[in-house]
Design an enzyme around this catalytic site. Structure first.
Site, PDB file in Angstrom:
ATOM      1  N   GLU A  57       0.862  -1.173   0.000  1.00 13.91           N
ATOM      2  CA  GLU A  57       0.000   0.000   0.000  1.00 13.91           C
ATOM      3  C   GLU A  57       0.905   1.232   0.000  1.00 13.91           C
ATOM      4  OE1 GLU A  57      -3.499  -0.367   2.807  1.00 13.91           O
ATOM      5  OE2 GLU A  57      -2.277  -2.054   3.483  1.00 13.91           O
ATOM      6  N   ARG A 283       5.361 -12.938   9.800  1.00 17.42           N
ATOM      7  CA  ARG A 283       6.011 -11.680   9.497  1.00 17.42           C
ATOM      8  C   ARG A 283       7.313 -11.570  10.271  1.00 17.42           C
ATOM      9  NH1 ARG A 283       2.479  -6.789  11.448  1.00 17.42           N
ATOM     10  NH2 ARG A 283       4.399  -5.694  10.927  1.00 17.42           N
ATOM     11  N   LYS A 293       3.557   1.065  10.427  1.00 23.42           N
ATOM     12  CA  LYS A 293       3.644   2.298   9.633  1.00 23.42           C
ATOM     13  C   LYS A 293       3.102   3.492  10.405  1.00 23.42           C
ATOM     14  CE  LYS A 293       3.567   0.638   4.849  1.00 23.42           C
ATOM     15  NZ  LYS A 293       2.799   0.652   3.594  1.00 23.42           N
TER      16      LYS A 293
END
Length: 580
Positions: A57, A283, A293
């Site tokens: 994104e 992850r 983020k």
């Protein structure tokens, strides 16, 4: 629920076994996805080319976790001679910027990868996604809902209690289609209406409780301009974009595991061209680091760091500016491996990968950080002697460098003491020491200012001691680095350390900002460097002997104003500090 399979050129054949039943005990090596792909090929499930994708994104810079995903998706495509797409899942124009898109592309290229074909955007498929939404409405599987955000949360239920149907759930397909088209035409305000999939408000998986698939956002989009005032949600966009592109292996992190049934529901109920298979992996979590983020943006917005590419940031751009190398990051990701179980990776593993690469490849140089002047009283005042030194102790291909030697040189202030015990193997008054790649000196007297601070050390040198192993056999206890006071160049050196001084800065009860390391940056002005270092190109890496690994700053280094960033110390000092 059975998943429809739609073979397409280079795609999936009818499945022969359930991949989800496989555990880590079924795989070999440290990347279970490689094993799965091999099994897909051997069993004839993958009938053509492997196609993966990296779908960020564009709402921030990429971080170390994304580096693992990049290496995984592009690496699998390389290993199995397939393709990897770069697709920006740009469904939220309010938080997206072209600057992020540009930075992400640069990060991928810097890591050594190239995507297949043109850059793709989920917004390329907005027309198709809109048609898919109308398809669901016509089939009675989507409806326009007017509950506000608070009511939506109330109706949704909890993890232990089912949700309840929206009062707008039973509208006719004709009414829903009319309202949805009016939403597209901009007749309603943001938040007034949403389009929801009609699935199951009693499902134990909250993602299946009539999720929102379109919302009103009267925002200018960086790719589509003002064409749209409604935008699909990420969950509705992601799987369909994979299907449109012919992705065979849709690789996601574990937080998307609970979303997979929703993606599969969309695929099963829409006329998509193919059916990607989704696999989840753990992850990358590293101690002393945050990778959210939102939190990284807070560090930027609140001025804790100088930007997304601040060398203390765990972003790829920040690590690049810090002096990390693409090879070291790829090696680190390979060492970490790809597993299904979550875990915490020690920062020391990443630092080891960096040191290992730079030790083998970084040329050597000398830099004096806290200069103390030595005056060699028996050396001619106007003489400049050009000494030779190896570029690297084990790399003949890096050649030699030239070191100007003069009457006055600088050494590190803490490399001299007037008195010291036998353990101090540097310069002591009345004792000898060797200058690296130069002569043996004898310290004879000191010059002090009015406050008693040493300003100069007067020495004599032995002209027969040039080299590391002179014929006379003189072997002083220590060897120290130096730079000519008249021929050397002044530079700014930024010494970076870990941004956080807590191993789990965002996983405890305290606010993560409370754990910012106040000593994470030390700017040292007026350092002295070998003259040749000033002329190096930005992003050149060096080992400053006895000090650490450094890089010429990507943006600010120039011959007139040399600027170097410390990448990492020669040894791990954190482990020792934690033990003390």
């Amino acid at each position: 629920m059975a998943i429809l399979t739609r073979p397409f050129p280079g795609g999936w054949a009818e499945p022969k076994e359930n991949h989800d039943s496989m555990s880590e005990h079924d795989v070999a090596g440290n990347n279970f996805l490689r094993t799965l792909i091999r099994k897909d090929i051997e069993a004839g499930r993958l009938t053509g080319e492997l196609v993966t994708r990296f779908p960020p994104e564009p709402n921030g810079f990429l971080h170390i976790g994304h580096a693992k995903s990049i290496c995984l998706n592009f690496g699998l495509a390389e290993q199995f001679e397939g393709r990897c797409h770069l697709r920006f899942d740009d469904t939220n124009p309010a938080k997206e910027e072209q600057a992020y898109i540009d930075a992400i592309q640069e990060d991928i290229r810097w890591l050594g990868y190239q995507w297949s074909g043109d850059v793709r955007y989920a917004s390329d498929y907005f027309d198709t996604l809109y048609e898919y939404a109308e398809h669901l409405i016509t089939a009675g599987k989507a409806y326009v809902c007017e509950l506000d955000a608070e009511q939506m949360r109330e109706y949704r239920g909890t993890l232990t209690e089912p949700g309840k149907n929206s009062p707008f759930r039973d509208r006719s397909a004709e009414e829903n289609l009319d309202l949805f088209r009016r939403m597209r035409n901009g007749e309603f305000d943001e938040g007034a209406k949403v389009l929801r999939a009609k699935i199951d408000m009693a499902s134990p998986n909250i993602n299946l409780r009539d999720p929102i698939i379109y919302r009103i956002r009267k925002q200018h989009h960086h790719q589509t301009g003002d064409k749209w005032c409604i935008y699909p949600t990420y969950d509705f966009t992601h799987g369909q974009s994979d299907a449109i592109e012919g992705i065979t292996h849709s690789i996601c992190t574990l937080e998307f595991e609970d979303h997979r049934p929703l993606y599969e529901w969309f695929i099963a109920n829409l006329p998509v061209p193919c059916e990607p298979k989704q696999y989840e992996f753990a992850r990358l979590n590293i101690n002393y680091t945050v990778t959210s983020k939102r939190k990284l943006k807070a560090l930027v917005d609140e001025g804790v760091v100088a930007g997304w590419d601040d060398p203390r940031m765990p972003t790829i751009a920040g690590m690049r500016r810090r002096g990390f190398t693409p090879a070291s990051l790829r090696h680190f990701c390979e060492m970490v491996g790809v597993a299904r179980s979550e875990g915490i990776v020690d920062m020391a593993m990443l630092e080891h990968a960096i040191r290992d690469d730079l030790d083998k490849n970084a040329p050597r140089a000398m830099c004096v950080m806290e200069p103390l002047k030595l005056v060699i009283t028996n050396y001619p005042e106007d003489k400049v002697e050009q000494l030779a030194a190896p570029g690297h102790p084990n790399r003949d291909d890096l050649g030699e460098r030239v070191l100007p030697f003069t009457r006055e040189v600088y050494i590190e202030r803490d490399d001299f003491r007037e008195e010291a015990n036998k353990k101090f193997k540097r310069l002591v008054l009345g004792k000898k020491v060797r200058l690296r790649n130069a002569y043996v000196l004898l310290a004879e007297e000191v010059v002090k200012d009015a406050d008693g601070n040493i300003t100069e050390v007067h020495c004599s040198y032995d002209p027969d001691t040039l080299g590391e192993d002179p014929a006379d056999g003189i072997k002083p206890k220590g060897v120290i680095h130096w730079v000519s006071a008249s021929e050397g160049r002044q530079a700014t050196v930024r010494c970076y350390d870990r941004l956080f001084n807590h191993e789990a800065p965002d996983r405890g009860g305290e606010e993560f900002m409370a754990h910012v390391n106040p000593q994470s940056l030390d700017v040292v002005e007026n350092c002295w460097i070998e003259p040749g270092l000033a002329d190096c190109v930005p992003e050149s890496h060096f080992q400053f002997e006895r000090t650490g690994y450094f890089v010429a700053d990507r943006y600010e280094h120039s011959a007139d104003k040399p600027v170097f960033n410390r990448t990492i110390a020669l040894r791990d000092s954190w482990g020792k500090a934690e033990q003390n």
